[in-house]
Design a protein around this motif. Structure first.
Motif, PDB file in Angstrom:
ATOM      1  N   PHE A 108       0.830  -1.208   0.000  1.00 50.63           N
ATOM      2  CA  PHE A 108       0.000   0.000   0.000  1.00 50.63           C
ATOM      3  C   PHE A 108       0.865   1.260   0.000  1.00 50.63           C
ATOM      4  CE2 PHE A 108      -4.158  -1.774   2.049  1.00 50.63           C
ATOM      5  CZ  PHE A 108      -4.164  -2.798   1.116  1.00 50.63           C
ATOM      6  N   THR A 109       1.881   1.307   0.866  1.00 51.92           N
ATOM      7  CA  THR A 109       2.710   2.512   0.975  1.00 51.92           C
ATOM      8  C   THR A 109       3.681   2.644  -0.194  1.00 51.92           C
ATOM      9  OG1 THR A 109       4.200   1.279   2.453  1.00 51.92           O
ATOM     10  CG2 THR A 109       2.532   2.679   3.487  1.00 51.92           C
ATOM     11  N   SER A 110       3.971   1.536  -0.886  1.00 55.14           N
ATOM     12  CA  SER A 110       4.773   1.624  -2.106  1.00 55.14           C
ATOM     13  C   SER A 110       3.947   2.207  -3.243  1.00 55.14           C
ATOM     14  CB  SER A 110       5.299   0.243  -2.506  1.00 55.14           C
ATOM     15  OG  SER A 110       6.178  -0.280  -1.535  1.00 55.14           O
ATOM     16  N   ALA A 111       2.670   1.816  -3.292  1.00 48.53           N
ATOM     17  CA  ALA A 111       1.795   2.287  -4.370  1.00 48.53           C
ATOM     18  C   ALA A 111       1.351   3.727  -4.155  1.00 48.53           C
ATOM     19  CB  ALA A 111       0.568   1.380  -4.469  1.00 48.53           C
ATOM     20  N   VAL A 112       1.178   4.128  -2.904  1.00 41.53           N
ATOM     21  CA  VAL A 112       0.689   5.478  -2.569  1.00 41.53           C
ATOM     22  C   VAL A 112       1.666   6.103  -1.585  1.00 41.53           C
ATOM     23  CG1 VAL A 112      -1.267   6.843  -1.745  1.00 41.53           C
ATOM     24  CG2 VAL A 112      -1.672   4.623  -2.847  1.00 41.53           C
ATOM     25  N   PRO A 113       2.696   6.819  -2.055  1.00 40.86           N
ATOM     26  CA  PRO A 113       3.671   7.428  -1.151  1.00 40.86           C
ATOM     27  C   PRO A 113       2.988   8.312  -0.111  1.00 40.86           C
ATOM     28  CG  PRO A 113       4.427   7.566  -3.421  1.00 40.86           C
ATOM     29  CD  PRO A 113       3.017   7.062  -3.476  1.00 40.86           C
ATOM     30  N   GLY A 114       3.403   8.132   1.126  1.00 45.88           N
ATOM     31  CA  GLY A 114       2.848   8.933   2.210  1.00 45.88           C
ATOM     32  C   GLY A 114       1.552   8.402   2.779  1.00 45.88           C
ATOM     33  N   LEU A 115       1.039   7.299   2.252  1.00 42.17           N
ATOM     34  CA  LEU A 115      -0.228   6.756   2.737  1.00 42.17           C
ATOM     35  C   LEU A 115      -0.108   6.345   4.200  1.00 42.17           C
ATOM     36  CD1 LEU A 115      -3.109   5.567   2.403  1.00 42.17           C
ATOM     37  CD2 LEU A 115      -2.007   3.442   1.666  1.00 42.17           C
ATOM     38  N   ARG A 116      -1.104   6.755   4.984  1.00 39.10           N
ATOM     39  CA  ARG A 116      -1.246   6.292   6.361  1.00 39.10           C
ATOM     40  C   ARG A 116      -2.705   5.908   6.578  1.00 39.10           C
ATOM     41  NH1 ARG A 116       0.914  10.274  10.787  1.00 39.10           N
ATOM     42  NH2 ARG A 116      -0.563  11.673   9.759  1.00 39.10           N
ATOM     43  N   LEU A 117      -2.927   4.738   7.142  1.00 44.24           N
ATOM     44  CA  LEU A 117      -4.296   4.324   7.427  1.00 44.24           C
ATOM     45  C   LEU A 117      -4.863   5.071   8.626  1.00 44.24           C
ATOM     46  CD1 LEU A 117      -4.276   0.453   6.851  1.00 44.24           C
ATOM     47  CD2 LEU A 117      -4.745   2.297   5.228  1.00 44.24           C
TER      48      LEU A 117
END
Length: 470
Positions: free
Chosen positions: A224-233
């Motif tokens: 998930f974080t590789s696909a969307v840089p900066g992603l935090r759940l």
């Protein structure tokens, strides 16, 4: 023809021991907690030490006890049995009920918000941490909750990519040293070449941990974080912060990197032990695993073993030391001193030398510049006999290829750029939700086929919205 590990190598005690430790993170309790009237004893509750009997953690505690002397406090290590989830349940039950006199608890990094929010561990003062600026920032952030330090990082962790150089050479791959990094596209090209040479029967490109347990969550967050840089759940307050669009991109990435023909079929049922076994048997050329397997894998394969950073992001793991709220003020002060000793620069250098991922930048410096590891002489650069009379230990070389340092050039950057799993007191519910919803990718395939990325993401978004505030 499928390459398999020779029987002689599979018989190596070190590899069999490593497979056992990967299968079981806990063993029989080392000792029972002492009587509450024993006021000069500090009890440290922890999971099993993967460095074995009388491992590095016990050695460090022994040195602290020796420095305290007969009139000082005595630290006692209690190793909790069972899996990480079982250890968490034991600690929660013991601290909430007051049934165990634990003064220091060694918490998985994902547990800190939960124990802090429940009032089971206390905020720490500067007395518990020496040279805080030396701690790797990404690692140190796991010890805080809502702006307060509740723990001190003891050892860290980050996923790495192990590979068989001999497989690559035999397949005629031009680039057999991947220590400077590899992308997922490059990795797939390598896998195609290896499978073209060995054939696909009984041999797949890589394996990881996708069974319905924490390993599946780790792999998902990495994708998930590789696909969307900066992603935090979750945000800094533990509230839900993702969108369906972000989750759709994450699910698509996770599916792409774990689907046939590149991933071992049984990865969907594999934990650490099973994935390691597949790699050891030569059924995969690549393996996502943790740093602690490096010493034994290197002992087994020598120069045929390669290791590099994971393509994309790597999730941070590890354990942090905290002081329980139930202990007395006098014992709490002494417990803070013990934590400061166990996590100081010299101890962290010893932990790194023993096979753990150290939490301090100084531990990764060149010999002569790094702390000397006086606390555990068996792991020092110039080893001497340990105080117990045991011999020194065999350590794998830090130099792995063309001057590349395993610790400084591969492990340390992985830790510095590592990403966190969701930080929330409700982490248990969050990881259960991820594991359950992602069963659409890894559970039994329905007759109508697996749902699409957007459908899985929508279900995941709805489920996370129910278990998290916000």
């Amino acid at each position: 023809m499928v390459r398999r590990l020779p029987a002689a190598l599979l018989a190596l005690p070190s590899l069999l021991t490593l497979l056992f430790l990967a299968a079981c993170t806990g063993g029989d309790a080392r000792e029972e907690p002492p009587d509450a009237d024993n006021r000069r004893r500090i009890v440290v509750a922890s999971g099993q030490d993967v460095t074995g009997k009388n491992g590095i953690r016990q050695q460090l505690i022994d040195v602290w006890n020796a420095e305290e002397g007969p009139q000082g406090f005595e630290a006692r290590l209690v190793e909790l049995p069972g899996s990480a989830d079982q250890q968490r349940s034991q600690l929660l039950g013991a601290l909430q009920s007051g049934s165990a006199e634990y003064d220091v608890v060694n918490l998985d990094v994902t547990w800190v918000p939960e124990f802090a929010d429940a009032g089971l561990i206390r905020p720490l003062t500067d007395a518990a941490v020496r040279s805080p600026d030396d701690i790797i920032p990404s690692v140190d952030r796991t010890s805080y909750w809502k702006g307060k330090r509740y723990a001190v990082p003891f050892n860290s962790d980050a996923g790495l990519l192990y590979y068989r150089k001999d497989h690559l050479r035999e397949a005629g791959v031009s680039r057999t040293d991947l220590s400077d990094g590899v992308t997922w596209d490059e990795l797939r090209d390598q896998i195609d070449a290896v499978k073209g040479h060995f054939g696909s029967q009984g041999h797949e490109g890589w394996s990881t941990q996708l069974a319905p347990y924490e390993g599946r969550t780790v792999n998902a967050i990495e994708a998930f974080t590789s696909a969307v840089p900066g992603l935090r759940l979750t945000d800094g307050d533990g509230e839900y912060a993702a969108t369906v669009e972000q989750l759709t991109a994450g699910v698509a990435e996770l599916r792409a990197r774990t689907s046939p023909p590149y991933t071992l079929d049984e990865a969907s049922e594999s934990r650490e032990a099973e994935s390691l076994s597949a790699f050891a048997e030569g059924r995969t050329t690549f393996l996502r695993h943790w740093p602690y397997v490096y010493p034994t894998l290197h002992e087994t394969y020598g120069e045929n073993l390669g290791v590099t950073r994971l393509p994309g992001k790597a999730v941070l793991g590890g354990q942090n030391l905290a002081v329980t709220s139930s202990t007395s003020e006098q014992r709490a002060a002494k417990a803070a001193e013990l934590i400061a000793f166990l996590t100081d620069p010299d101890s962290e250098r010893c932990l790194l030398r023993a096979g753990f991922a150290a939490t301090r930048v100084s531990a990764y410096q060149e010999p002569g510049t790094a702390p000397p590891c006086r606390h555990a002489p068996a792991y020092a650069e110039t080893p001497s006999a340990s105080p117990t009379g045991e011999g020194t230990v065999r350590l794998p070389p830090d130099r792995i290829a063309d001057g590349v340092s395993f610790s400084r050039d591969i492990l340390l950057p992985s830790l510095r750029e590592g990403v966190h799993r969701p930080r929330t007191p409700l982490y248990g519910a969050v990881t259960h939700t991820l594991i359950t919803e992602l069963d659409a990718l890894y559970g039994p395939s329905p007759s109508a086929g697996r749902p699409g990325d957007a459908q899985i993401a929508k279900g995941l978004d709805e489920a996370l919205s129910k278990v998290l505030p916000g």
